[in-house]
Design an enzyme around this catalytic site. Sequence first.
Site, mmCIF file in Angstrom:
data_model
loop_
_atom_site.group_PDB
_atom_site.id
_atom_site.type_symbol
_atom_site.label_atom_id
_atom_site.label_comp_id
_atom_site.label_asym_id
_atom_site.label_seq_id
_atom_site.Cartn_x
_atom_site.Cartn_y
_atom_site.Cartn_z
ATOM 1 N N ARG A 273 -5.403 -1.122 8.877
ATOM 2 C CA ARG A 273 -6.467 -1.947 8.380
ATOM 3 C C ARG A 273 -6.197 -2.995 7.708
ATOM 4 O O ARG A 273 -5.209 -3.069 6.913
ATOM 5 C CB ARG A 273 -7.818 -1.032 8.011
ATOM 6 C CG ARG A 273 -7.405 -0.278 6.566
ATOM 7 C CD ARG A 273 -8.434 0.459 6.292
ATOM 8 N NE ARG A 273 -8.176 1.386 5.249
ATOM 9 C CZ ARG A 273 -7.807 2.780 5.322
ATOM 10 N NH1 ARG A 273 -7.759 3.299 6.387
ATOM 11 N NH2 ARG A 273 -7.552 3.584 4.248
ATOM 12 N N GLU B 14 -12.159 -4.785 -4.409
ATOM 13 C CA GLU B 14 -12.822 -3.311 -4.368
ATOM 14 C C GLU B 14 -12.006 -2.293 -5.362
ATOM 15 O O GLU B 14 -12.447 -1.354 -5.530
ATOM 16 C CB GLU B 14 -12.542 -2.847 -2.914
ATOM 17 C CG GLU B 14 -13.642 -3.475 -1.960
ATOM 18 C CD GLU B 14 -13.194 -5.063 -1.268
ATOM 19 O OE1 GLU B 14 -12.091 -5.131 -1.703
ATOM 20 O OE2 GLU B 14 -14.197 -5.791 -0.938
ATOM 21 N N ASN B 15 -10.817 -2.616 -5.467
ATOM 22 C CA ASN B 15 -10.025 -1.879 -6.385
ATOM 23 C C ASN B 15 -10.254 -1.614 -7.701
ATOM 24 O O ASN B 15 -9.904 -0.831 -8.525
ATOM 25 C CB ASN B 15 -8.382 -2.237 -6.469
ATOM 26 C CG ASN B 15 -7.616 -2.116 -5.164
ATOM 27 O OD1 ASN B 15 -6.892 -2.855 -4.927
ATOM 28 N ND2 ASN B 15 -7.892 -1.181 -4.345
ATOM 29 N N SER C 259 -8.595 -4.233 5.205
ATOM 30 C CA SER C 259 -9.255 -4.004 3.760
ATOM 31 C C SER C 259 -9.331 -5.358 3.305
ATOM 32 O O SER C 259 -9.157 -5.566 1.840
ATOM 33 C CB SER C 259 -8.097 -3.429 2.892
ATOM 34 O OG SER C 259 -7.941 -2.056 3.415
ATOM 35 N N HIS D 74 2.921 3.315 -9.308
ATOM 36 C CA HIS D 74 2.632 1.618 -9.277
ATOM 37 C C HIS D 74 3.935 1.095 -10.080
ATOM 38 O O HIS D 74 4.280 -0.366 -9.577
ATOM 39 C CB HIS D 74 1.338 1.149 -10.034
ATOM 40 C CG HIS D 74 0.236 1.534 -9.289
ATOM 41 N ND1 HIS D 74 -0.133 1.279 -8.036
ATOM 42 C CD2 HIS D 74 -1.081 2.578 -9.809
ATOM 43 C CE1 HIS D 74 -1.259 1.746 -7.629
ATOM 44 N NE2 HIS D 74 -1.811 2.330 -8.443
ATOM 45 N N ASP E 87 0.994 -1.010 0.226
ATOM 46 C CA ASP E 87 -0.053 0.031 -0.115
ATOM 47 C C ASP E 87 0.951 1.360 0.081
ATOM 48 O O ASP E 87 2.004 1.314 0.696
ATOM 49 C CB ASP E 87 -0.964 0.308 1.183
ATOM 50 C CG ASP E 87 -2.006 0.763 0.869
ATOM 51 O OD1 ASP E 87 -2.362 1.135 -0.129
ATOM 52 O OD2 ASP E 87 -2.826 1.281 2.124
ATOM 53 N N GLY E 88 0.233 2.268 -0.652
ATOM 54 C CA GLY E 88 0.853 3.534 -0.609
ATOM 55 C C GLY E 88 1.732 4.186 -1.906
ATOM 56 O O GLY E 88 2.441 4.952 -1.945
ATOM 57 N N ASN E 89 1.694 3.244 -3.052
ATOM 58 C CA ASN E 89 2.042 3.581 -4.355
ATOM 59 C C ASN E 89 1.508 5.038 -4.615
ATOM 60 O O ASN E 89 2.508 5.776 -5.163
ATOM 61 C CB ASN E 89 1.894 2.441 -5.313
ATOM 62 C CG ASN E 89 2.315 1.219 -5.132
ATOM 63 O OD1 ASN E 89 3.084 1.051 -4.218
ATOM 64 N ND2 ASN E 89 1.901 0.150 -5.809
ATOM 65 N N ARG F 114 -0.120 8.708 -10.472
ATOM 66 C CA ARG F 114 -0.221 7.521 -9.733
ATOM 67 C C ARG F 114 0.531 6.213 -10.229
ATOM 68 O O ARG F 114 0.863 5.393 -9.694
ATOM 69 C CB ARG F 114 -1.633 7.115 -9.366
ATOM 70 C CG ARG F 114 -2.267 8.090 -8.492
ATOM 71 C CD ARG F 114 -3.889 7.817 -8.165
ATOM 72 N NE ARG F 114 -4.116 6.504 -7.595
ATOM 73 C CZ ARG F 114 -3.966 6.454 -6.157
ATOM 74 N NH1 ARG F 114 -3.761 7.369 -5.683
ATOM 75 N NH2 ARG F 114 -3.963 5.039 -5.569
ATOM 76 N N GLU G 53 0.720 -11.835 14.036
ATOM 77 C CA GLU G 53 1.086 -10.386 14.332
ATOM 78 C C GLU G 53 1.156 -9.442 13.419
ATOM 79 O O GLU G 53 1.399 -9.646 12.234
ATOM 80 C CB GLU G 53 2.634 -10.594 14.726
ATOM 81 C CG GLU G 53 2.822 -11.486 16.095
ATOM 82 C CD GLU G 53 2.200 -11.131 17.376
ATOM 83 O OE1 GLU G 53 2.050 -9.821 17.634
ATOM 84 O OE2 GLU G 53 1.481 -11.903 17.923
HETATM 85 C C1 IPE Z 1 -5.849 -2.659 0.085
HETATM 86 O O1 IPE Z 1 -5.348 -1.310 -0.366
HETATM 87 C C2 IPE Z 1 -5.813 -3.591 -1.361
HETATM 88 C C3 IPE Z 1 -4.214 -3.566 -1.800
HETATM 89 C C4 IPE Z 1 -3.193 -3.115 -1.421
HETATM 90 C C5 IPE Z 1 -4.034 -4.481 -2.951
HETATM 91 P P1 IPE Z 1 -6.179 -0.092 -0.768
HETATM 92 O O2 IPE Z 1 -5.401 1.114 -0.961
HETATM 93 O O3 IPE Z 1 -7.259 -0.472 -1.787
HETATM 94 O O4 IPE Z 1 -7.352 -0.147 0.861
HETATM 95 P P2 IPE Z 1 -7.994 1.152 1.348
HETATM 96 O O5 IPE Z 1 -9.080 1.490 0.379
HETATM 97 O O6 IPE Z 1 -7.137 2.051 1.638
HETATM 98 O O7 IPE Z 1 -8.555 0.283 2.541
HETATM 99 C C1 IPE Z 2 -1.390 0.135 -3.352
HETATM 100 O O1 IPE Z 2 -1.235 1.561 -3.267
HETATM 101 C C2 IPE Z 2 -1.542 -0.708 -4.672
HETATM 102 C C3 IPE Z 2 -2.999 -0.999 -5.011
HETATM 103 C C4 IPE Z 2 -3.689 -1.207 -4.217
HETATM 104 C C5 IPE Z 2 -2.961 -1.914 -6.366
HETATM 105 P P1 IPE Z 2 -2.360 2.580 -3.563
HETATM 106 O O2 IPE Z 2 -2.597 2.733 -5.013
HETATM 107 O O3 IPE Z 2 -3.442 2.044 -2.818
HETATM 108 O O4 IPE Z 2 -1.719 3.734 -3.092
HETATM 109 P P2 IPE Z 2 -2.234 4.661 -2.069
HETATM 110 O O5 IPE Z 2 -2.835 3.939 -0.831
HETATM 111 O O6 IPE Z 2 -3.371 5.480 -2.945
HETATM 112 O O7 IPE Z 2 -1.269 5.762 -1.634
HETATM 113 MG MG MG Z 3 -4.177 2.321 -0.712
#
Ligand code: IPE
Ligand code: IPE
Ligand code: MG
Length: 237
Positions: free
Chosen positions: A190, A64-65, A192, A34, A17-19, A30, A203
């Site tokens: 969380r 959900e993505n 998710s 990725h 998460d956080g890309n 964005r 853990e």
């Molecule tokens: C969870 O991340 C799904 C993946 C990392 C693949 P999200 O970025 O989609 O989750 P939420 O929406 O912040 O809960």
């Molecule tokens: C995780 O990074 C990658 C996927 C969910 C596929 P995000 O795209 O959720 O990055 P943020 O949370 O928006 O920073």
């Molecule tokens: Mg995210």
Amino acid sequence: MDESFSKIPNHVAIIVDGNGRWAKERGLARSRGHDAGFENLKRITKYIFSKNIKILSLYVFSTENFKRSKEEVDHLMNLFVKGFKMEAKTYQKENIKVVFSTSGSPLSSEIISLMKKIEEDTKNNTKGILNICINYGGRTEIVDATKKICQDVINNKLNLADLDEELYKKYLYQNLADVDLMIRTSGEKRLSNFLLYQNAYSEFYFPNVYFPDFDEKEFDKALIEYTKRDRRFGNAK
Ligand code: IPE
Ligand code: IPE
Ligand code: MG
């Protein structure tokens, strides 16, 4: 062995998460985040298996993505196709068995056949198992398992009285050991919808870095933190 790594988890799970935020902080699209995440994923996967971890589950795309823009979803799907093709040889070379955990339909036939081929090609590999969760949903996995159980009961293949927690696992997408260490990068705390059944006693570790920056050093910190945890599984201290 280095004392700080005295307890090595058997099964590590990572919510990548956080890309998006990594890219935003740099004034980039964005999709560039990725791309950077994908480059890091290749590196860190190799490193994790080099630490003798037997199972690695990666959450790379949730059911959900699909709510995201078509542009972002398309970019990610193209990245998966490119990535799986590119990495297929590495999995073989590193003796890693790859399995995919997927909740049903909206993936393209190209990705689905690529996933099947990689699963087939790597099925006899023994060093470790890489469980790639793509278009994955934890609740759907449980619902799907329950449906399969009902089918087996109806077809007299399963006696309902025999169903217990262990047997239930055989109906999940993969019959893997429970998660020991669950890592979510980016500071979010969380699940998710990730591995709801398998994370019952894991853990949790939440490093404050975006996934593209989750490097070898950050992973070592997670292992050291894991060593300090006292896992009780309900026992008295
Ligand atoms: C969870 O991340 C799904 C993946 C990392 C693949 P999200 O970025 O989609 O989750 P939420 O929406 O912040 O809960
Ligand atoms: C995780 O990074 C990658 C996927 C969910 C596929 P995000 O795209 O959720 O990055 P943020 O949370 O928006 O920073
Ligand atoms: Mg995210």
